[in-house]
Design a protein around this motif. Structure first.
Motif, PDB file in Angstrom:
ATOM      1  N   GLY A 166      34.709  21.550  87.554  1.00 57.80           N
ATOM      2  CA  GLY A 166      34.323  20.270  87.238  1.00 57.80           C
ATOM      3  C   GLY A 166      33.518  19.894  86.222  1.00 57.80           C
ATOM      4  O   GLY A 166      33.958  19.155  85.117  1.00 57.80           O
ATOM      5  N   LYS A 167      32.118  20.455  86.275  1.00 55.47           N
ATOM      6  CA  LYS A 167      31.292  20.343  85.122  1.00 55.47           C
ATOM      7  C   LYS A 167      31.582  21.000  83.881  1.00 55.47           C
ATOM      8  O   LYS A 167      31.516  20.099  82.733  1.00 55.47           O
ATOM      9  N   GLN A 168      32.259  22.144  83.726  1.00 51.86           N
ATOM     10  CA  GLN A 168      32.637  22.665  82.503  1.00 51.86           C
ATOM     11  C   GLN A 168      33.605  21.744  81.939  1.00 51.86           C
ATOM     12  O   GLN A 168      33.651  21.532  80.684  1.00 51.86           O
ATOM     13  N   SER A 169      34.619  21.281  82.703  1.00 46.90           N
ATOM     14  CA  SER A 169      35.958  20.407  82.497  1.00 46.90           C
ATOM     15  C   SER A 169      35.330  19.309  81.848  1.00 46.90           C
ATOM     16  O   SER A 169      35.799  18.802  80.712  1.00 46.90           O
ATOM     17  N   TRP A 170      34.587  18.776  82.334  1.00 45.24           N
ATOM     18  CA  TRP A 170      33.935  17.484  81.822  1.00 45.24           C
ATOM     19  C   TRP A 170      33.242  17.671  80.440  1.00 45.24           C
ATOM     20  O   TRP A 170      33.487  16.800  79.694  1.00 45.24           O
ATOM     21  N   SER A 171      32.567  18.536  80.275  1.00 49.73           N
ATOM     22  CA  SER A 171      31.900  18.906  78.894  1.00 49.73           C
ATOM     23  C   SER A 171      32.950  19.113  77.877  1.00 49.73           C
ATOM     24  O   SER A 171      32.638  19.048  76.564  1.00 49.73           O
ATOM     25  N   ALA A 197      42.456  18.320  67.506  1.00 53.89           N
ATOM     26  CA  ALA A 197      42.714  17.594  68.792  1.00 53.89           C
ATOM     27  C   ALA A 197      43.640  18.017  69.641  1.00 53.89           C
ATOM     28  O   ALA A 197      43.495  18.164  70.782  1.00 53.89           O
ATOM     29  N   GLU A 198      44.746  18.468  68.986  1.00 54.17           N
ATOM     30  CA  GLU A 198      45.878  18.802  69.867  1.00 54.17           C
ATOM     31  C   GLU A 198      45.450  20.464  70.458  1.00 54.17           C
ATOM     32  O   GLU A 198      45.746  20.638  71.540  1.00 54.17           O
ATOM     33  N   ARG A 199      44.636  21.146  69.472  1.00 51.10           N
ATOM     34  CA  ARG A 199      44.396  22.713  70.061  1.00 51.10           C
ATOM     35  C   ARG A 199      43.327  22.421  71.239  1.00 51.10           C
ATOM     36  O   ARG A 199      43.542  23.313  72.281  1.00 51.10           O
ATOM     37  N   LEU A 200      42.544  21.880  71.261  1.00 53.84           N
ATOM     38  CA  LEU A 200      41.382  21.498  71.993  1.00 53.84           C
ATOM     39  C   LEU A 200      41.846  20.802  73.485  1.00 53.84           C
ATOM     40  O   LEU A 200      41.732  21.200  74.541  1.00 53.84           O
ATOM     41  N   MET A 201      42.753  20.112  73.401  1.00 55.11           N
ATOM     42  CA  MET A 201      43.462  19.356  74.439  1.00 55.11           C
ATOM     43  C   MET A 201      44.188  20.580  75.144  1.00 55.11           C
ATOM     44  O   MET A 201      44.220  20.400  76.566  1.00 55.11           O
ATOM     45  N   ALA A 202      45.280  21.172  74.386  1.00 55.82           N
ATOM     46  CA  ALA A 202      45.967  22.201  75.370  1.00 55.82           C
ATOM     47  C   ALA A 202      44.905  23.254  75.813  1.00 55.82           C
ATOM     48  O   ALA A 202      45.108  23.667  76.932  1.00 55.82           O
ATOM     49  N   ARG A 203      43.745  23.735  75.061  1.00 55.59           N
ATOM     50  CA  ARG A 203      42.976  24.524  75.744  1.00 55.59           C
ATOM     51  C   ARG A 203      42.358  24.286  76.883  1.00 55.59           C
ATOM     52  O   ARG A 203      42.100  24.891  77.765  1.00 55.59           O
ATOM     53  N   HIS A 204      41.957  22.901  76.867  1.00 56.28           N
ATOM     54  CA  HIS A 204      41.326  22.047  77.813  1.00 56.28           C
ATOM     55  C   HIS A 204      42.201  22.325  79.346  1.00 56.28           C
ATOM     56  O   HIS A 204      41.610  22.669  80.444  1.00 56.28           O
ATOM     57  N   VAL A 205      43.440  21.912  79.191  1.00 61.16           N
ATOM     58  CA  VAL A 205      44.492  21.760  80.219  1.00 61.16           C
ATOM     59  C   VAL A 205      44.847  23.253  80.705  1.00 61.16           C
ATOM     60  O   VAL A 205      44.566  23.543  81.800  1.00 61.16           O
ATOM     61  N   SER A 206      44.759  24.224  79.830  1.00 60.43           N
ATOM     62  CA  SER A 206      45.197  25.519  79.993  1.00 60.43           C
ATOM     63  C   SER A 206      44.108  26.122  80.796  1.00 60.43           C
ATOM     64  O   SER A 206      44.200  26.921  81.842  1.00 60.43           O
ATOM     65  N   ARG A 207      42.801  25.752  80.395  1.00 54.08           N
ATOM     66  CA  ARG A 207      41.761  26.524  81.258  1.00 54.08           C
ATOM     67  C   ARG A 207      41.748  25.916  82.682  1.00 54.08           C
ATOM     68  O   ARG A 207      41.364  26.695  83.740  1.00 54.08           O
ATOM     69  N   SER A 208      42.005  24.670  82.956  1.00 55.22           N
ATOM     70  CA  SER A 208      42.072  24.046  84.214  1.00 55.22           C
ATOM     71  C   SER A 208      43.425  24.600  85.160  1.00 55.22           C
ATOM     72  O   SER A 208      42.940  25.120  86.209  1.00 55.22           O
ATOM     73  N   ARG A 209      44.256  24.907  84.482  1.00 54.43           N
ATOM     74  CA  ARG A 209      45.501  25.661  84.805  1.00 54.43           C
ATOM     75  C   ARG A 209      45.052  27.221  85.349  1.00 54.43           C
ATOM     76  O   ARG A 209      45.496  27.592  86.492  1.00 54.43           O
ATOM     77  N   THR A 210      44.238  27.762  84.607  1.00 55.45           N
ATOM     78  CA  THR A 210      44.097  29.160  84.724  1.00 55.45           C
ATOM     79  C   THR A 210      43.055  29.184  85.938  1.00 55.45           C
ATOM     80  O   THR A 210      43.083  29.917  87.013  1.00 55.45           O
ATOM     81  N   GLY A 211      41.896  28.163  86.018  1.00 57.20           N
ATOM     82  CA  GLY A 211      41.144  28.265  87.197  1.00 57.20           C
ATOM     83  C   GLY A 211      41.645  27.884  88.440  1.00 57.20           C
ATOM     84  O   GLY A 211      41.422  28.505  89.331  1.00 57.20           O
ATOM     85  N   TYR A 212      42.567  27.154  88.368  1.00 63.40           N
ATOM     86  CA  TYR A 212      43.409  26.692  89.703  1.00 63.40           C
ATOM     87  C   TYR A 212      44.317  27.712  90.104  1.00 63.40           C
ATOM     88  O   TYR A 212      43.979  27.913  91.173  1.00 63.40           O
ATOM     89  N   ARG A 213      45.035  28.186  89.237  1.00 64.19           N
ATOM     90  CA  ARG A 213      45.697  29.561  89.501  1.00 64.19           C
ATOM     91  C   ARG A 213      44.726  30.576  90.253  1.00 64.19           C
ATOM     92  O   ARG A 213      45.252  31.083  91.217  1.00 64.19           O
TER      93      ARG A 213
END
Length: 244
Positions: free
Chosen positions: A189-194, A211-227
């Protein structure tokens, strides 16, 4: 008709929507865990309504994937299988990357004009306030408000994009996004919010590619963390609720 199945005179027409939102929220935040059996009677007592709005709410939540209903077996709270969660993240990455790109292009046009559109300025101001509110939450110990703030941020970016069709698609899966975020908020949560401020800064700069690259990375990191936390394992269920 049983007495408790009749709508009470003081119930508003919007009651099914309110009850649906409350049940969905209890599922997202773990008050109703996956596998929990829910009944119209028990939920009607819990939310102080008749069975009618509860019945309608359960039907709507079944369509959204939060509840599973089977003939003669009643309703239970659904789980998000790891493969479905993975698919949702992939859909999010494609959809939200496109939204961020469009938001940056639109932002560039807005700043190039002598006077920004009223609605655009309202959404951008709301996002600034939202980020400040999230920063305050992250600085504290209680992250409970963060999932709701998170989905509001992403829907705000969708509004900045100006694409009604893409925003409608995001709204369709927004409940599941909030659910996934809530299950992993203590971990990421904290890292994602930053990361949100970086995305918004690229949008403000009108840098569509960034903007496209950063958003893709943001969602991808959440996916990796969840998996990493949930793939290959099942979230524990709860004891069967009271029947009615």
């Amino acid at each position: 008709m049983p007495p408790d199945a009749r709508p009470r005179p003081d119930e508003l027409p919007a009651a099914p929507h309110r009850v649906k939102d409350e049940i969905r929220r209890d599922i997202i935040f773990g008050s109703l865990l996956p596998g929990t059996r829910v009944t119209e009677a028990a939920l009607a007592r819990k939310y102080s309504v008749s069975r009618v709005p509860v019945r309608e709410a359960l039907r709507a939540l079944e369509a959204e994937g939060f509840v599973e209903s089977k003939p003669y077996a009643g309703s239970t709270v659904s789980d998000i299988p790891a493969d479905e969660a993975d698919d949702l993240f992939l859909v999010r990455e494609a959809l939200e990357s496109a939204l961020a790109r469009r938001a940056a292009r639109r932002s560039s046009r807005q700043f190039a004009e002598d006077e920004q559109g009223v609605e655009w300025r309202r959404v951008r101001k709301d996002l600034a306030l939202l980020l400040d509110e999230g920063d305050t939450v992250v600085a504290g110990d209680d992250l409970l408000p963060l999932p709701e703030l998170n989905i509001r941020f992403h829907l705000g970016i969708a509004e900045l994009s100006g694409s009604a069709s893409l925003m409608a698609l995001l709204r369709q899966i927004s409940g599941k996004i909030e659910w996934l975020y809530a299950t992993d908020v203590d971990n990421r949560g904290k890292q994602s919010w930053s990361e949100h401020r970086l995305v918004l800064a690229a949008i403000d700069a009108g840098d569509a590619a960034e903007a496209e690259r950063l958003m893709a990375r943001h969602v991808s990191r959440s996916r990796t963390g969840y998996r990493g936390r949930f793939a290959g394992s099942e979230v524990p269920g709860d004891e069967v609720q009271e029947t009615g």
